[in-house]
Write an enzyme that holds these catalytic residues in place. Structure first.
Site, mmCIF file in Angstrom:
data_model
loop_
_atom_site.group_PDB
_atom_site.id
_atom_site.type_symbol
_atom_site.label_atom_id
_atom_site.label_comp_id
_atom_site.label_asym_id
_atom_site.label_seq_id
_atom_site.Cartn_x
_atom_site.Cartn_y
_atom_site.Cartn_z
ATOM 1 N N PHE A 173 1.677 -3.366 3.990
ATOM 2 C CA PHE A 173 2.044 -4.703 4.461
ATOM 3 C C PHE A 173 3.530 -4.932 4.210
ATOM 4 O O PHE A 173 4.073 -4.512 3.181
ATOM 5 C CB PHE A 173 1.246 -5.770 3.706
ATOM 6 N N LYS B 139 -9.524 8.115 1.871
ATOM 7 C CA LYS B 139 -9.996 6.731 1.704
ATOM 8 C C LYS B 139 -11.428 6.572 2.195
ATOM 9 O O LYS B 139 -12.092 5.595 1.841
ATOM 10 C CB LYS B 139 -9.076 5.760 2.444
ATOM 11 N N HIS C 124 -9.705 2.030 -0.354
ATOM 12 C CA HIS C 124 -8.247 1.862 -0.340
ATOM 13 C C HIS C 124 -7.792 1.317 -1.693
ATOM 14 O O HIS C 124 -8.073 0.168 -2.022
ATOM 15 C CB HIS C 124 -7.847 0.912 0.790
ATOM 16 N N HIS D 174 -2.697 8.060 5.865
ATOM 17 C CA HIS D 174 -2.933 6.732 5.292
ATOM 18 C C HIS D 174 -4.358 6.318 5.642
ATOM 19 O O HIS D 174 -5.090 5.837 4.791
ATOM 20 C CB HIS D 174 -1.905 5.746 5.825
ATOM 21 N N CYS E 78 0.808 -1.220 0.000
ATOM 22 C CA CYS E 78 0.000 0.000 0.000
ATOM 23 C C CYS E 78 0.840 1.269 0.000
ATOM 24 O O CYS E 78 0.290 2.371 -0.095
ATOM 25 C CB CYS E 78 -0.934 -0.005 1.197
ATOM 26 N N GLU F 84 -1.136 5.465 13.494
ATOM 27 C CA GLU F 84 -0.777 6.632 12.688
ATOM 28 C C GLU F 84 -1.009 7.910 13.497
ATOM 29 O O GLU F 84 -0.201 8.852 13.442
ATOM 30 C CB GLU F 84 -1.569 6.677 11.386
#
Length: 413
Positions: free
Chosen positions: A399, A335, A340, A303, A164, A314
């Site tokens: 990830f 998002k 996403h 994010h 991502c 975050e």
């Protein structure tokens, strides 16, 4: 070595909110969602029922039909967004210019739809029925490869695959190519078309997706009741250019890219590091790279995945980096409206960050209804906000423990 200044002169976007940057931005600032019930696979086969799908896509508007048939959808999106960005930049790649124009476009998982289709043919009819274009359609680097071929860019040609964080890493690495003098122009960003059976099966099994079957509330970053991300698709492409090149051809400049940070968690294959330690270092690197103080940042495009761990950590990372200034920052997760976009997310969110600088409008985090005590910053809830944005920071966390941060600044001669 003298660092060259790098500016953004063109943008192209294909997203669940529309097929142009203008549609994307208008709907973001209106707080509209592009998330709806899943149609590209049978939603009854999965616990996740909603997605951010690209609607009304027609590849023939952007490329030759024969070429399009030899591309997976993620590559089609990348080529389409690249054509938009080049036209927006009013840039023609001549033979003279071509060796100084590079491409750096990534994809998180590449041609998943192609893999599933061709594997089914192999199982049913044997290897002879597998397309000779199977591998060139599948591999993630083919978005960059096809852009280079179609538009004649002969400089560095690369592909980042960092889950991502892919789009953000791609833009950051392309920025550094120009800054150190290895190219004058870079076509850069990310593309993804992951709305396939196996992708939904994998993310559902990992319990990463929201199982909320209401499209209007499924993606709710920083909200106490968030339960997972909503998968989306699309592409975002920027034209980065040395300031000298842009000035020489009289190009319009959207913003200057001034900072890039990239770190690894060294922690877990899917979970973020405790307290967002890796994200914290990525933001600190980008701020230092930009030569700014933390209190000079006005807006963060987070994010903000709508997953329990990401949003909490975050937030903790932002507090660690910005300290007392954290409470004064405007933060939003777009998002909440796009879903996403995986490897394309950072590129589309970079465009949103740049538009916030250029328009003085900060997009909201929609579906923010129930505050989370562990997420207690200003997430620009539910409605966009008019505000001066001179410096915008964009985070992407992936990830594998990939963390990437970009910083854009209003251009001043």
């Amino acid at each position: 070595m003298e660092r060259r200044r790098v500016v953004v002169t063109g943008m192209g976007a294909i997203s669940p909110l529309g097929l142009t940057v203008e549609q994307l931005w208008q709907r973001l600032t209106n707080g509209e969602s592009g998330i709806d019930y899943l149609t590209k696979v049978n939603k009854e086969d999965f616990p996740a029922k909603v997605a951010g799908e690209v609607k009304d896509w027609d590849a023939s508007l952007y490329m030759d039909k024969k070429e399009a048939k030899r591309m997976d959808l993620f590559t089609q999106y990348a080529v389409g967004a690249a054509r938009m960005a080049l036209e927006d930049a009013n840039l023609m790649i001549t033979e003279e210019l071509a060796p100084r124009v590079g491409v750096w476009v990534g994809s998180g998982i590449g041609g998943m739809a192609t893999y599933e289709e061709q594997f089914n043919k192999f199982k049913e009819k044997g290897y002879r029925r597998v397309s000779p274009f199977f591998v060139p359609m599948l591999i993630p680097d083919m978005a960059a490869g096809q852009i280079s071929i179609i538009f004649g860019a002969k400089g560095i040609n690369s592909c980042t695959v960092t889950a991502c964080a892919t789009g953000t890493n791609s833009i950051g690495d392309a920025f550094k190519v120009i800054e150190r003098g290895d190219a004058d122009v870079m076509i850069t960003g990310g593309a993804e078309a992951p709305l396939t059976n196996m992708a939904f099966a994998g993310f559902s099994s990992a319990k990463a997706l929201s199982f909320n079957d209401d499209p209007s509330t499924a993606s709710r970053p920083f909200d106490l009741n968030r339960d997972g991300f909503v998968m989306g698709e699309g592409a975002g492409i920027l034209i980065l250019e040395s300031l000298e090149s842009a000035q020489a051809r009289g190009a319009s400049i959207y913003a200057e890219i001034v900072g890039y940070g990239s770190t690894g968690d060294a922690y877990h294959i899917t979970a973020p590091a405790e307290e967002g330690e890796g994200a914290q270092r990525a933001m600190e690197q980008a701020i230092n790279d930009a030569g700014l103080r933390p209190d000079q940042v006005d807006y963060i495009n987070a994010h903000g995945t709508s997953t329990p761990f990401n949003d909490k950590f975050e937030t903790a990372a932002i507090k660690a980096v910005f300290k007392e200034h954290a409470s004064k920052l405007m933060i939003s997760s777009t998002k909440s409206m796009t879903g996403h976009l995986l490897g394309a997310a950072g590129a589309v969110e970079a465009i949103a960050s740049i538009k916030a600088i250029g328009t003085g409008i900060v997009p909201p985090t929609i579906n923010y209804q129930t505050p989370d005590p562990e997420c207690d910053l200003d997430y620009v809830p539910n409605r966009s906000r008019q505000a001066k944005v001179d410096v915008a920071l964009s985070n992407s966390l992936g990830f594998g423990g990939h963390n990437a941060t970009l910083i854009f600044k209003g251009y001043q001669d």
